[in-house]
Design a protein around this motif. Structure first.
Motif, PDB file in Angstrom:
ATOM      1  N   GLU A 390      13.135   2.069   9.732  1.00  0.00           N
ATOM      2  CA  GLU A 390      13.085   2.560   8.313  1.00  0.00           C
ATOM      3  C   GLU A 390      11.737   2.025   7.622  1.00  0.00           C
ATOM      4  O   GLU A 390      11.158   3.128   7.085  1.00  0.00           O
ATOM      5  N   GLN A 391      11.141   1.133   8.107  1.00  0.00           N
ATOM      6  CA  GLN A 391       9.543   0.721   7.463  1.00  0.00           C
ATOM      7  C   GLN A 391       8.760   1.652   7.797  1.00  0.00           C
ATOM      8  O   GLN A 391       7.913   2.387   7.337  1.00  0.00           O
ATOM      9  N   ARG A 392       8.692   2.091   9.261  1.00  0.00           N
ATOM     10  CA  ARG A 392       7.716   2.950   9.647  1.00  0.00           C
ATOM     11  C   ARG A 392       7.992   4.479   9.211  1.00  0.00           C
ATOM     12  O   ARG A 392       7.087   4.979   8.919  1.00  0.00           O
ATOM     13  N   ALA A 393       9.377   4.779   9.136  1.00  0.00           N
ATOM     14  CA  ALA A 393       9.612   6.119   8.466  1.00  0.00           C
ATOM     15  C   ALA A 393       9.310   6.186   7.192  1.00  0.00           C
ATOM     16  O   ALA A 393       8.616   7.254   6.645  1.00  0.00           O
ATOM     17  N   LEU A 394       9.566   5.190   6.603  1.00  0.00           N
ATOM     18  CA  LEU A 394       8.906   5.205   4.896  1.00  0.00           C
ATOM     19  C   LEU A 394       7.302   5.218   4.770  1.00  0.00           C
ATOM     20  O   LEU A 394       6.973   6.227   4.080  1.00  0.00           O
ATOM     21  N   VAL A 397       6.678   9.055   5.612  1.00  0.00           N
ATOM     22  CA  VAL A 397       7.208   9.899   4.610  1.00  0.00           C
ATOM     23  C   VAL A 397       6.306   9.833   3.276  1.00  0.00           C
ATOM     24  O   VAL A 397       5.883  10.764   2.512  1.00  0.00           O
ATOM     25  N   GLU A 398       5.764   8.450   2.869  1.00  0.00           N
ATOM     26  CA  GLU A 398       4.884   8.329   1.744  1.00  0.00           C
ATOM     27  C   GLU A 398       3.684   8.807   2.051  1.00  0.00           C
ATOM     28  O   GLU A 398       2.834   9.437   1.109  1.00  0.00           O
ATOM     29  N   ALA A 409      12.135   8.543  -1.284  1.00  0.00           N
ATOM     30  CA  ALA A 409      11.405   7.999  -0.054  1.00  0.00           C
ATOM     31  C   ALA A 409      12.341   7.315   0.780  1.00  0.00           C
ATOM     32  O   ALA A 409      12.246   7.566   1.826  1.00  0.00           O
ATOM     33  N   SER A 410      12.810   6.437   0.036  1.00  0.00           N
ATOM     34  CA  SER A 410      13.634   5.306   0.914  1.00  0.00           C
ATOM     35  C   SER A 410      14.872   6.454   1.531  1.00  0.00           C
ATOM     36  O   SER A 410      15.293   5.755   2.778  1.00  0.00           O
ATOM     37  N   ALA A 413      13.506   7.939   4.300  1.00  0.00           N
ATOM     38  CA  ALA A 413      13.066   7.126   5.521  1.00  0.00           C
ATOM     39  C   ALA A 413      14.318   6.600   6.323  1.00  0.00           C
ATOM     40  O   ALA A 413      14.107   6.417   7.460  1.00  0.00           O
ATOM     41  N   LYS A 414      15.426   6.413   5.580  1.00  0.00           N
ATOM     42  CA  LYS A 414      16.262   5.784   6.252  1.00  0.00           C
ATOM     43  C   LYS A 414      16.982   6.953   7.104  1.00  0.00           C
ATOM     44  O   LYS A 414      17.277   6.523   8.406  1.00  0.00           O
ATOM     45  N   GLY A 417      14.258   7.331   9.961  1.00  0.00           N
ATOM     46  CA  GLY A 417      14.028   6.231  10.787  1.00  0.00           C
ATOM     47  C   GLY A 417      15.296   5.966  11.870  1.00  0.00           C
ATOM     48  O   GLY A 417      15.037   5.845  12.985  1.00  0.00           O
TER      49      GLY A 417
END
Ligand code: ARG
Length: 567
Positions: A390-394, A397-398, A409-410, A413-414, A417
């Motif tokens: 999820e962190q990497r996807a966030l 996305v940002e 965004a989160s 990202a969820k 991710g």
């Protein structure tokens, strides 16, 4: 609608009229110049009949009634028959809002035995594969009309539970202690290895537990509840369909184990060997030729993993009336399953018609081709892996969309991710090892989940820009341009692909299909502008778009992957 199945029926009827009961072997054409489907069975049929394959092909075509399906039938090479579907047939089955999948004619009751972690430890990457693949197969089976009984055959009854219980009791039965199961296990193991008195207490704890001691039972239940709550948190985060109600633990079969032993003895299958009760079957030998037993009961009276699995088979046959059982575990358990399937058949714990299928999978490897571990060398915990996804996807996305608000965004990202982790696993052939690579799985190009999610979101954005309510589109998509015809043929393969996924337990077939669909759609979109078109041409292109979006959404959903209207 499954054009391949329909063509198979028609070809086999024609073959029969020519005096052959050989299979038609209809497949998607391997090259565009071969049309849409090709029939490969004529050569083998001719060989069996002792005739010339091209002559037989001509006779079969003469008998063939497919005017309502195909516009072109062509004999090629030594006796292949190539079929081109007609535009009328394609359009007939491409209604924008008709269901995309039809239930199978003969539906089954299927147990999908998956995830199934051992509760002594935290779930690790091996359980990730079982959970993700098993869940996709369960969903696909249901979409095809089968009744699926999910069974999470968790390991909750082994000897290590004595050690965990002894430690739980010693440390005051605090649930907070159990927030980290790995750590708890390690601490208990250390006590066990270093303190003979503790080890002794652990052993008597197992005896107490398995003998039905009320205190031990209560404490064990406490441990199991906490441990299962951990698992459920992972399932929920992954978006899998498993619930606590699907848990059918090893311990659930405890009372059945003595009668399994008795039933084996009654059939004359049991032999004592070194004090243990064993089944020896001729087909299982060690490399040196000595017989390889299935141990049913150890010399100390304890039952084993195999005994429980035999009881589970009997339960599924007798109590659940199941036609088919699919077991998703890593490939190292292949021998175990071959053995218990053979014993279950010999002991008549299952009717002959019941199919037991081990669906093995390979290992998850790191970029260096080594088993996937943390830097410290321990197993990677699933929760940490999902956090990182999820962190990497966030970050991605940002970076792609700096204006986006945090909540949006989160949410994206969820979905991206978690979807990426699942798809990376599902898109590889189940039985091969696969390399876990963050950059590849999160790429927006290629056969990845972000690419497919993006393809879906892009279609949604076409509707938004054109202010079109996609739900209200009606009518059938009629191929006009070649790119539309190509897209139409792929759209109509959805049912066939799902049936294959269900039969073989291979979700990568669906992934490959969705990727092909998205690619075909892109080509169509490049050559057939949608919003600038007018009248019927525009409506028709919107229908293709809608049908594609629905197929992508349902396909991803069957893989357990979320779609987003905007990305
Ligand atoms: N608990 C086992 C493990 O973690 C998997 C159980 C699979 N299912 C079964 N019926 N044996 O390896």
């Amino acid at each position: 609608m499954n054009p391949r199945a329909l063509l198979t029926e028609r070809f086999e009827a024609a073959l029969e009229a020519c005096g052959s009961d050989a299979p038609a072997l209809v497949q998607s054409a391997s090259k565009p110049e071969f049309g849409h489907y090709q029939t490969n069975g004529i050569m083998a049929a001719a060989k069996r009949m002792g005739t010339n394959p091209r002559d037989l092909a001509a006779k079969v075509v003469g008998q063939l009634a497919i005017a309502d399906i195909a516009e072109g039938v062509e004999i090629a090479g030594p006796g292949f028959i190539n079929i081109t579907l007609s535009d009328a047939f394609l359009a007939e089955h491409l209604d924008v809002d008709a269901p995309l999948v039809q239930p199978n004619a003969d539906v089954q009751r299927v147990v999908v035995d998956y995830s199934s972690p051992n509760l002594a430890k935290e779930m690790h990457v091996g359980h990730l594969r079982s959970t993700i693949i098993g869940d996709a197969i369960a969903r696909v089976l249901e979409a095809l009309g089968h009744t699926v009984v999910r069974q999470n055959h968790v390991g909750d009854w082994g000897t290590q539970f004595g050690m965990l219980l002894a430690y739980l009791r010693e440390s005051g039965a605090e649930s907070s202690l159990l927030s980290d199961l790995e750590e708890f296990y390690r601490a208990a193991k250390q006590r066990f290895d270093n303190d003979p008195e503790f080890a002794q207490r652990s052993r008597s704890m197992v005896v107490a537990l398995q003998g039905g001691d009320a205190d031990a039972r209560t404490q064990w239940q406490h441990f199991i509840d906490i441990s299962l709550a951990h698992c459920q948190a992972v399932y929920d985060r992954l978006g899998t369909t498993l619930t606590l109600a699907d848990v059918r633990a090893e311990s659930a079969y405890n009372d059945e184990l003595p009668s399994i032993k008795d039933a084996l003895a009654a059939r004359g299958l049991l032999t004592e060997s070194d004090g243990a009760q064993c089944v020896f079957l001729d087909e299982f030998k060690r490399k040196d030729g000595t017989p390889l037993p299935v141990i049913v009961q150890k010399s100390d009276g304890g039952y084993l993993y195999s005994t429980t699995d035999l009881a589970a088979i009997r339960y599924r046959a007798d109590q659940l009336d199941i036609d088919r059982v699919l077991y998703f575990t890593d490939a190292r358990q292949a021998l175990h399953f071959r053995q218990i399937f053979a014993v279950a058949a010999k002991a008549r714990f299952k009717p002959q018609s019941m199919s037991l299928e081990h669906m093995p999978f390979g290992n998850m490897l790191d970029k260096n081709g080594k088993p996937f571990k943390t830097r410290a060398g321990s197993v990677v915990k699933l929760t940490e892996l999902l956090d990182e996804a999820e962190q990497r996807a966030l970050a991605l996305v940002e970076q792609k969309n700096p204006e986006i608000d945090t909540a949006e965004a989160s949410r994206i990202a969820k979905a991206v991710g978690i979807g990426a982790v699942k798809y990376a696993d599902l898109s590889k052939h189940r039985t091969s090892d696969y390399v876990f690579d963050w950059d590849l799985m999160l790429a927006f190009e290629g056969n990845t989940s972000p690419y497919l999610q993006y393809a879906f979101a892009r279609i949604q954005s076409i509707f938004r820009r054109g202010e079109i309510d996609a739900e209200r589109l009606t009518g059938k998509a009629m191929p006009v341009a070649d790119v539309e015809r190509d897209l139409a043929v792929v759209l109509l393969r959805f049912q066939e692909v799902l049936e294959q996924v269900a039969a073989e337990g291979l979700p990568h077939l669906l992934c490959g299909y969705l990727y092909e669909l998205a690619t075909k759609f892109t080509r169509f979109y490049e050559q057939c502008p949608i919003l600038t078109a007018e009248g019927e041409a525009k409506q028709n292109r919107l229908r293709f778009s809608r049908r594609t979006a629905r197929t992508l959404k349902q396909g991803l959903n069957l893989l357990g992957i979320e779609t987003l209207d905007r990305m």
